[in-house]
Structures are given as structure tokens and as C-alpha cells.
Design a protein around this motif. Structure first.
Motif, PDB file in Angstrom:
ATOM      1  N   LEU B  45       0.637  -1.184   0.036  1.00 47.79           N
ATOM      2  CA  LEU B  45       0.089  -0.170  -0.042  1.00 47.79           C
ATOM      3  C   LEU B  45       0.870   1.160   0.003  1.00 47.79           C
ATOM      4  O   LEU B  45       0.559   2.134  -0.727  1.00 47.79           O
ATOM      5  CB  LEU B  45      -0.965  -0.087   1.319  1.00 47.79           C
ATOM      6  CG  LEU B  45      -2.248  -0.984   1.348  1.00 47.79           C
ATOM      7  CD1 LEU B  45      -2.729  -1.030   2.554  1.00 47.79           C
ATOM      8  CD2 LEU B  45      -3.134  -0.708   0.060  1.00 47.79           C
ATOM      9  N   GLU B  46       1.932   1.212   0.809  1.00 46.76           N
ATOM     10  CA  GLU B  46       2.862   2.392   0.897  1.00 46.76           C
ATOM     11  C   GLU B  46       3.528   2.557  -0.354  1.00 46.76           C
ATOM     12  O   GLU B  46       3.895   3.639  -0.891  1.00 46.76           O
ATOM     13  CB  GLU B  46       3.997   2.163   1.922  1.00 46.76           C
ATOM     14  CG  GLU B  46       3.345   1.955   3.347  1.00 46.76           C
ATOM     15  CD  GLU B  46       3.152   3.514   3.930  1.00 46.76           C
ATOM     16  OE1 GLU B  46       3.304   4.543   3.001  1.00 46.76           O
ATOM     17  OE2 GLU B  46       2.797   3.599   5.009  1.00 46.76           O
ATOM     18  N   VAL B  49       1.195   4.469  -2.757  1.00 44.50           N
ATOM     19  CA  VAL B  49       1.043   5.852  -2.611  1.00 44.50           C
ATOM     20  C   VAL B  49       2.461   6.639  -3.145  1.00 44.50           C
ATOM     21  O   VAL B  49       2.459   7.511  -3.595  1.00 44.50           O
ATOM     22  CB  VAL B  49       1.108   5.931  -0.857  1.00 44.50           C
ATOM     23  CG1 VAL B  49       1.156   7.236  -0.782  1.00 44.50           C
ATOM     24  CG2 VAL B  49      -0.462   5.593  -0.409  1.00 44.50           C
ATOM     25  N   GLN B  52       2.141   7.314  -6.787  1.00 46.48           N
ATOM     26  CA  GLN B  52       1.197   8.570  -6.928  1.00 46.48           C
ATOM     27  C   GLN B  52       1.553   9.803  -6.474  1.00 46.48           C
ATOM     28  O   GLN B  52       1.534  10.785  -7.155  1.00 46.48           O
ATOM     29  CB  GLN B  52       0.043   8.320  -5.916  1.00 46.48           C
ATOM     30  CG  GLN B  52      -0.935   7.271  -6.648  1.00 46.48           C
ATOM     31  CD  GLN B  52      -2.448   7.360  -5.683  1.00 46.48           C
ATOM     32  OE1 GLN B  52      -2.650   6.232  -4.906  1.00 46.48           O
ATOM     33  NE2 GLN B  52      -3.176   8.315  -5.866  1.00 46.48           N
ATOM     34  N   GLN B  53       2.271   9.649  -5.264  1.00 49.46           N
ATOM     35  CA  GLN B  53       2.975  11.200  -4.768  1.00 49.46           C
ATOM     36  C   GLN B  53       4.148  11.510  -5.686  1.00 49.46           C
ATOM     37  O   GLN B  53       4.297  12.619  -6.065  1.00 49.46           O
ATOM     38  CB  GLN B  53       3.473  10.680  -3.367  1.00 49.46           C
ATOM     39  CG  GLN B  53       2.626  10.902  -2.463  1.00 49.46           C
ATOM     40  CD  GLN B  53       3.225  10.687  -1.051  1.00 49.46           C
ATOM     41  OE1 GLN B  53       4.196  10.213  -1.023  1.00 49.46           O
ATOM     42  NE2 GLN B  53       2.426  11.075   0.050  1.00 49.46           N
TER      43      GLN B  53
END
Lengths: 343, 87
Positions: B45-46, B49, B52-53
């Protein structure tokens, strides 16, 4: 019913987590923020897991593991914790990122671990323990509620061995916010001057304390909780006095047989006045010792007091107390009593 | 590609708080999960992210996950293929 403490462990502002007994070298607060002395967590927690754990999780899990190890208990019949503030650091990280990143692309770890029951859950995950698991969040009665739940379980099955404990942390966020309420002292009023300072305010504390308890005594038992009780928002000193008298009566205890009063004096002259007034009236002649000069003020500080009292009793040396009455209050609204004996 | 993989290693270490791991400890083709770097489902999950970031890339098909996150090289290849031109 009596609750036998088979082991205890605490991470507190005092050094010596791995030592037996209370530290010989007492650490004094040097400011109005009294942080814990953190042990080498890698000795207690897999480094791969530490990377995700915030401070409160580390201190809770390490204290719980040490308590289990001391009691030679691999699988507790229940894990019960109390916390007033929960995992504040993760909550702060999560909220800050929500603001900074416009509520998008949020890191899941801080969110997952921001809940109050994370410490109890992490202990269960590490042990692969599927037994009863509960966390109580009742402000300054959080630890007492956890203890009550454990007592109720042991009433049904005294042979069970239960891991019960509490943890609360100071973070930069909580310290700054609580400081605005003007509840902490100026830094020059701490150290040796804290208790009996004659001024208002106290020092921020934190810590974790865990115990393995059972309804049955065994060779490892170090102390015994005879009884405990809480009183919420007494209207005046008279109600508090009656609470203490009734407690001693219901636990069939003559105050003359109590060797030590361990009080929750925190250096705030307004809050400490009730201890001083009733000490003279109810406990005249019985030695009184304080504990918040060792751990600071926080809503589950009574768990530190229970750890400290249990150590004093288990020293078993000549002159060490055999019966201790812990009396703590938090902001005058949450009064608690724990009667602890040698066993 | 080499620069992208080097950046990714630093970002993975920072995002996952991999203590005592240096970028040079992570091989370009080393598996990230289980027997390799030892990452787990929360780390996955990290990493989503992270994409995306840093790269404005969303993984819309969950079945792509195991292929994309197999190694630093597969992540870099996915980014090169899918990164918006203005990112």
C-alpha cells in the motif's frame, strides 16, 4: 477477590528497564516534560517490525514482552490494556499529512496504527494470540477499567493468566496543546522542587507498565492486589474521605496495618491539597511516599504506581512495606485506590 | 533508467522507514517481497502511495501489482511506460 501479580515491567522516565528492582540512580525531571528512557528495543522486538512502530507501540510491546518473559508465560489467556490518549504520534502524522496533501495519497501505516487498541493488537499479533483482547479508553480510569475487566475474567476462571497494562505517550503535538491550558510548571520549578513546590502546575509524564496477573497464587507471585476502587468527580473533600473510609472497610483493612501510602502528589498545590488534608486526618503516622516525581503526570500514571509498589513489596527486605495503599487522583476528578499486599 | 532506479531505492527506504538498509543494499532485480527485501502487504500500500506521490501514477488494475512491484527494475519500467508527460 485477590489478584496475584506474577510479574511486572515498566518503561518510564526512570532508567534500568532490564534491571530488577527500582533504579538505584533516580532520574529527576530537568524540565516540565519528563520523557521515558527508551531501552534498546531491538532486544525485544524484531527490527523489521520496529520500523513501523511509533514510540507508544514500542514501549507498550517491549514492557509486555518483558512481563511475559519474567512470568515464563508464552500465551496469556487475555490481553487487556488501558490508554487515555492512544497512539497520538501516528494520529498526528496522519492528520498532518491529510492537511498537507489535501486529503489525498495518504500513507496507510499511520492511519492503521492510529487507533487506541494498536498496542494490544500488536502484542497479540507478535504472540499469534487469538485469546480475549480488549482496550479501555476511559481517560484517567483507563488502567483501572482494564484491571476491572481482568478481575471479572479471573472471577469466572481464577486459573487464567492475564496480561494487563497501560501506556500513554507525550508527543510534540500533545505537549504543545496541553501547555496552552497552563497545566505545566515553569521549568525552574521541577527537579527536587516538584513535590511541595507551593505553586500550580505539574510536569508532563509518560510510560507503559504491564503485569501478568492471576486469581491463583504460585511460586512467582510477587504481590497481591487485595482490592481496588474508583470515584468520579467527588463534590467535596468529604466525599473523597468517605470513599477512602468505605474502601478500607469493604476490604476489611485496618488502616493501622497499612505500612505505606503511595500518593499521586504531582506538585500542583491545588490538586495536592486533598492528599495533605486527608493524610493528617486519615493516615496520621503512616509514612507517605510520592511517585509522580519519578514518572510525571499522565492519565494512566497509576499503572507506574502499581509497578513501583509491587517492587517495594517484592524487595522482601527488612523494613520493606508489606501492605501499600496507592491513592491517586487526576485533576481532582478521577480518584483511585489500590490496596497491595505481600503474598 | 539507472537514475530512476537509484531514486526509487532512496524513496522506498524513506517511505517504508527501512532502518539499516542503504540504497546499495537493494539489488536492481532483487525481489521486494517475502524472500527478497521482506516487504509485506502494508508495504505494498505504501508503494502504491509512493508511485502516486512522486510519479503521479495510479495503479488501477490490482492484478498488475505483483508484476509492477516485483523489483526496483520492474517498478522503474512501469514508471517509464506510464508516467504522464508533464509529471
Amino acid at each position: 477477590m485477590k489478584l496475584y501479580i506474577h510479574s511486572s515491567s515498566a518503561i518510564s522516565p526512570q532508567p534500568g528497564f532490564t534491571d530488577e528492582g527500582f533504579p538505584a540512580q533516580i532520574r529527576k525531571p530537568e524540565s516540565n516534560r519528563f520523557d521515558v528512557v527508551e531501552p534498546e528495543y531491538r532486544e525485544w522486538i524484531d527490527p523489521k517490525l520496529i520500523r513501523r512502530m511509533s514510540r507508544i507501540i514500542r514501549m507498550g510491546v517491549a514492557a509486555a514482552k518483558k512481563s511475559l518473559q519474567t512470568a515464563k508465560l508464552e500465551m496469556p489467556d487475555a490481553i487487556i490494556t488501558g490508554t487515555a490518549y492512544g497512539c497520538l504520534e501516528d494520529t498526528g502524522v496522519f492528520i498532518q499529512r491529510m492537511v498537507e496533501q489535501g486529503e489525498e495519497m495518504l500513507s496507510p501505516t499511520a492511519f492503521i496504527q492510529s487507533t487506541h487498541n494498536t498496542v494490544a493488537a500488536q502484542i497479540a499479533l507478535l504472540l499469534k494470540c487469538h485469546n480475549y483482547n480488549n482496550t479501555f479508553v476511559h481517560r484517567a480510569f483507563s488502567f483501572e477499567s482494564a484491571l476491572l475487566d481482568a478481575a471479572l475474567l479471573l472471577e469466572e476462571n481464577p486459573r487464567q493468566k492475564i496480561l494487563v497494562g497501560a501506556a500513554d505517550e507525550i508527543t510534540s503535538y500533545s505537549y504543545d496543546i496541553l501547555s496552552r491550558f497552563d497545566i505545566y510548571k515553569k521549568n525552574e520549578e521541577v527537579g527536587d522542587k516538584l513535590i511541595g513546590s507551593g505553586t500550580t502546575g505539574t510536569i508532563a509524564g509518560e510510560g507503559s507498565a504491564f503485569f501478568v496477573i492471576s486469581g491463583e497464587k504460585n511460586d512467582q507471585s510477587i504481590s497481591c492486589i487485595d482490592d481496588f476502587a474508583s470515584l468520579y468527580k467527588p463534590v467535596d473533600a468529604g466525599e473523597t474521605e468517605k470513599f477512602i473510609i468505605d474502601f478500607l472497610k469493604s476490604s476489611d483493612t485496618d488502616i493501622k496495618n497499612v505500612d505505606l501510602i503511595l500518593s499521586g502528589h504531582n506538585g500542583d498545590n491545588k490538586g495536592d491539597a486533598i492528599y495533605d488534608a486527608l493524610q493528617e486526618k486519615l493516615f496520621g503516622g503512616i509514612p507517605m511516599r510520592t511517585f509522580k516525581n519519578y514518572c510525571g503526570e499522565y492519565p494512566t500514571a497509576i499503572s507506574f504506581a502499581l509497578w513501583y509498589a509491587s517492587l517495594l513489596i517484592s524487595e522482601n527486605a527488612k523494613g520493606s512495606p508489606k501492605k501499600i495503599l496507592i491513592w491517586n487522583h487526576y485533576k481532582g476528578t478521577h480518584h483511585s485506590l489500590i490496596l497491595l499486599s505481600a503474598c | 533508467m539507472e537514475k530512476l532506479m537509484s531514486d526509487l531505492k532512496k524513496q522506498i527506504i524513506e517511505q517504508l522507514n527501512l532502518q539499516d538498509v542503504k540504497p546499495e543494499d537493494i539489488g536492481d532485480d532483487q525481489p521486494l517481497f517475502v524472500e527478497g527485501l521482506g516487504l509485506d502487504s502494508i508495504d505494498a500500500l505504501e508503494l502504491i502511495v509512493l508511485l502516486q506521490q512522486h510519479y503521479k501514477i495510479k495503479i488501477s488494475n490490482a492484478e498488475d501489482g505483483p508484476k509492477v512491484f516485483r523489483s526496483v527494475r520492474t517498478m522503474a519500467e512501469y514508471i517509464t511506460t506510464h508516467q504522464p508527460s508533464n509529471a
